[in-house]
Motif scaffolding. Structure first.
Motif, PDB file in Angstrom:
ATOM      1  N   SER A 139       0.650  -1.194   0.241  1.00 30.21           N
ATOM      2  CA  SER A 139       0.093   0.697  -0.055  1.00 30.21           C
ATOM      3  C   SER A 139       0.762   1.138   0.039  1.00 30.21           C
ATOM      4  O   SER A 139       2.249   1.110  -0.289  1.00 30.21           O
ATOM      5  CB  SER A 139      -0.945  -0.039   1.451  1.00 30.21           C
ATOM      6  N   GLN A 140      -0.081   2.010   0.060  1.00 28.56           N
ATOM      7  CA  GLN A 140       0.751   3.397  -0.051  1.00 28.56           C
ATOM      8  C   GLN A 140       1.146   3.670   1.276  1.00 28.56           C
ATOM      9  O   GLN A 140       0.559   2.521   2.256  1.00 28.56           O
ATOM     10  CB  GLN A 140       0.589   4.566  -1.179  1.00 28.56           C
ATOM     11  N   LYS A 141       1.929   4.622   2.047  1.00 26.53           N
ATOM     12  CA  LYS A 141       2.345   4.911   3.335  1.00 26.53           C
ATOM     13  C   LYS A 141       0.942   5.814   4.159  1.00 26.53           C
ATOM     14  O   LYS A 141       0.964   6.300   3.672  1.00 26.53           O
ATOM     15  CB  LYS A 141       3.598   5.492   3.525  1.00 26.53           C
ATOM     16  N   TYR A 142       0.745   5.276   5.087  1.00 27.92           N
ATOM     17  CA  TYR A 142      -0.293   5.079   6.002  1.00 27.92           C
ATOM     18  C   TYR A 142       0.021   6.616   7.003  1.00 27.92           C
ATOM     19  O   TYR A 142       0.936   5.868   7.664  1.00 27.92           O
ATOM     20  CB  TYR A 142      -1.259   4.296   6.852  1.00 27.92           C
ATOM     21  N   LYS A 143      -0.668   7.132   7.084  1.00 27.26           N
ATOM     22  CA  LYS A 143      -0.406   8.151   8.539  1.00 27.26           C
ATOM     23  C   LYS A 143      -1.470   7.782   9.760  1.00 27.26           C
ATOM     24  O   LYS A 143      -2.135   7.632   9.775  1.00 27.26           O
ATOM     25  CB  LYS A 143      -0.955   9.230   8.355  1.00 27.26           C
ATOM     26  N   GLY A 144      -0.822   7.946  10.730  1.00 23.07           N
ATOM     27  CA  GLY A 144      -1.263   6.835  11.743  1.00 23.07           C
ATOM     28  C   GLY A 144      -0.275   7.226  13.084  1.00 23.07           C
ATOM     29  O   GLY A 144       0.868   7.743  13.411  1.00 23.07           O
ATOM     30  N   GLY A 145      -0.746   7.048  14.208  1.00 24.30           N
ATOM     31  CA  GLY A 145       0.219   7.290  15.279  1.00 24.30           C
ATOM     32  C   GLY A 145       1.353   6.657  15.233  1.00 24.30           C
ATOM     33  O   GLY A 145       1.499   5.608  14.347  1.00 24.30           O
ATOM     34  N   ASN A 146       2.983   6.803  16.518  1.00 24.68           N
ATOM     35  CA  ASN A 146       3.759   5.623  16.063  1.00 24.68           C
ATOM     36  C   ASN A 146       3.622   4.672  16.474  1.00 24.68           C
ATOM     37  O   ASN A 146       4.363   3.834  16.139  1.00 24.68           O
ATOM     38  CB  ASN A 146       4.261   6.765  17.682  1.00 24.68           C
ATOM     39  N   LYS A 147       2.684   4.008  16.956  1.00 23.76           N
ATOM     40  CA  LYS A 147       2.079   2.562  17.397  1.00 23.76           C
ATOM     41  C   LYS A 147       1.597   1.857  16.470  1.00 23.76           C
ATOM     42  O   LYS A 147       1.054   0.501  15.601  1.00 23.76           O
ATOM     43  CB  LYS A 147       1.725   2.796  18.655  1.00 23.76           C
ATOM     44  N   SER A 148       0.804   2.644  15.159  1.00 20.93           N
ATOM     45  CA  SER A 148       0.282   2.453  14.135  1.00 20.93           C
ATOM     46  C   SER A 148       0.979   1.833  12.650  1.00 20.93           C
ATOM     47  O   SER A 148       2.332   2.292  12.625  1.00 20.93           O
ATOM     48  CB  SER A 148      -0.853   3.386  13.384  1.00 20.93           C
ATOM     49  N   PRO A 149       0.722   0.321  12.499  1.00 24.04           N
ATOM     50  CA  PRO A 149       1.938   0.452  11.169  1.00 24.04           C
ATOM     51  C   PRO A 149       1.788   0.970   9.967  1.00 24.04           C
ATOM     52  O   PRO A 149       0.549   2.124   9.860  1.00 24.04           O
ATOM     53  CB  PRO A 149       0.924  -1.020  11.220  1.00 24.04           C
ATOM     54  N   LYS A 150       2.046   0.809   9.169  1.00 22.00           N
ATOM     55  CA  LYS A 150       2.606   1.845   8.123  1.00 22.00           C
ATOM     56  C   LYS A 150       2.088   1.389   6.470  1.00 22.00           C
ATOM     57  O   LYS A 150       2.198   2.008   5.968  1.00 22.00           O
ATOM     58  CB  LYS A 150       3.855   2.781   8.044  1.00 22.00           C
TER      59      LYS A 150
END
Length: 177
Positions: free
Chosen positions: A99-110
């Motif tokens: 996938s494209q890079k997901y934006k999320g918190g530090n503990k979220s998968p990218k």
């Protein structure tokens, strides 16, 4: 390829200039230029319109498709069954996509890894199966490289090694430690 590269290729495959494409989706030529240079993304409604007008699946627009290459850049054919221990998924496929890079918190998968099933096609195109989550681009690319080696070697099965185990809640996904 990235979304920007996919869009540019699909537009060119349809023999359309940026201006003609912009007119079709009711945006400026500059907006199309930004999308194709990776400086921005269209709104969801525009993505759906692009998919419909150019008869391409959203997966083919948004996924970074990575396929094994052989001598003289020929695609290596072959199927492999992939087991994802963290997700409990088994999928038979001929290629995988990140996938494209997901934006999320530090503990979220990218990143997410998807398998494209060679034998199943729906009205909207090939069927993609979610396989696993990854924290870094390096780890997902390493996984993809090893899957391709397995396909080249004629292996029938492959178990994912670099994915992360995640905890899913109603509004978020976080990596379990």
């Amino acid at each position: 390829m990235s979304f920007s590269e996919n869009l540019k290729k699909i537009r060119k495959d349809n023999n359309m200039s940026q201006e003609e494409f912009a007119e079709m989706v009711d945006v400026s030529r500059q907006a199309v230029s930004k999308w194709e240079s990776g400086e921005g993304y269209p709104e969801v409604e525009k993505l759906l319109l692009i998919s419909q007008e150019l008869n391409v699946s959203l997966d083919s627009l948004l996924s970074t498709e990575i396929i094994a290459k052989g001598p003289k850049d020929k695609t290596i054919s072959g199927n492999i069954t992939i087991f994802s221990p963290n997700e409990g998924v088994i999928a038979k496929c001929s290629k995988v996509m990140k996938s494209q890079k997901y934006k999320g918190g530090n503990k979220s998968p990218k990143y997410a890894l998807f398998a494209q099933e060679s034998h199943e096609k729906s009205y909207w195109g090939p069927t993609n199966t979610f396989l696993a989550w990854y924290m870094t681009e390096e780890s997902i690319l390493q996984e993809i490289q090893e899957i391709h080696k397995a396909i080249v070697n004629g292996d029938e099965n492959y178990e994912l090694k670099y994915s992360v185990k995640c905890k899913k809640s109603f509004f978020s996904i976080t990596v379990q430690e």
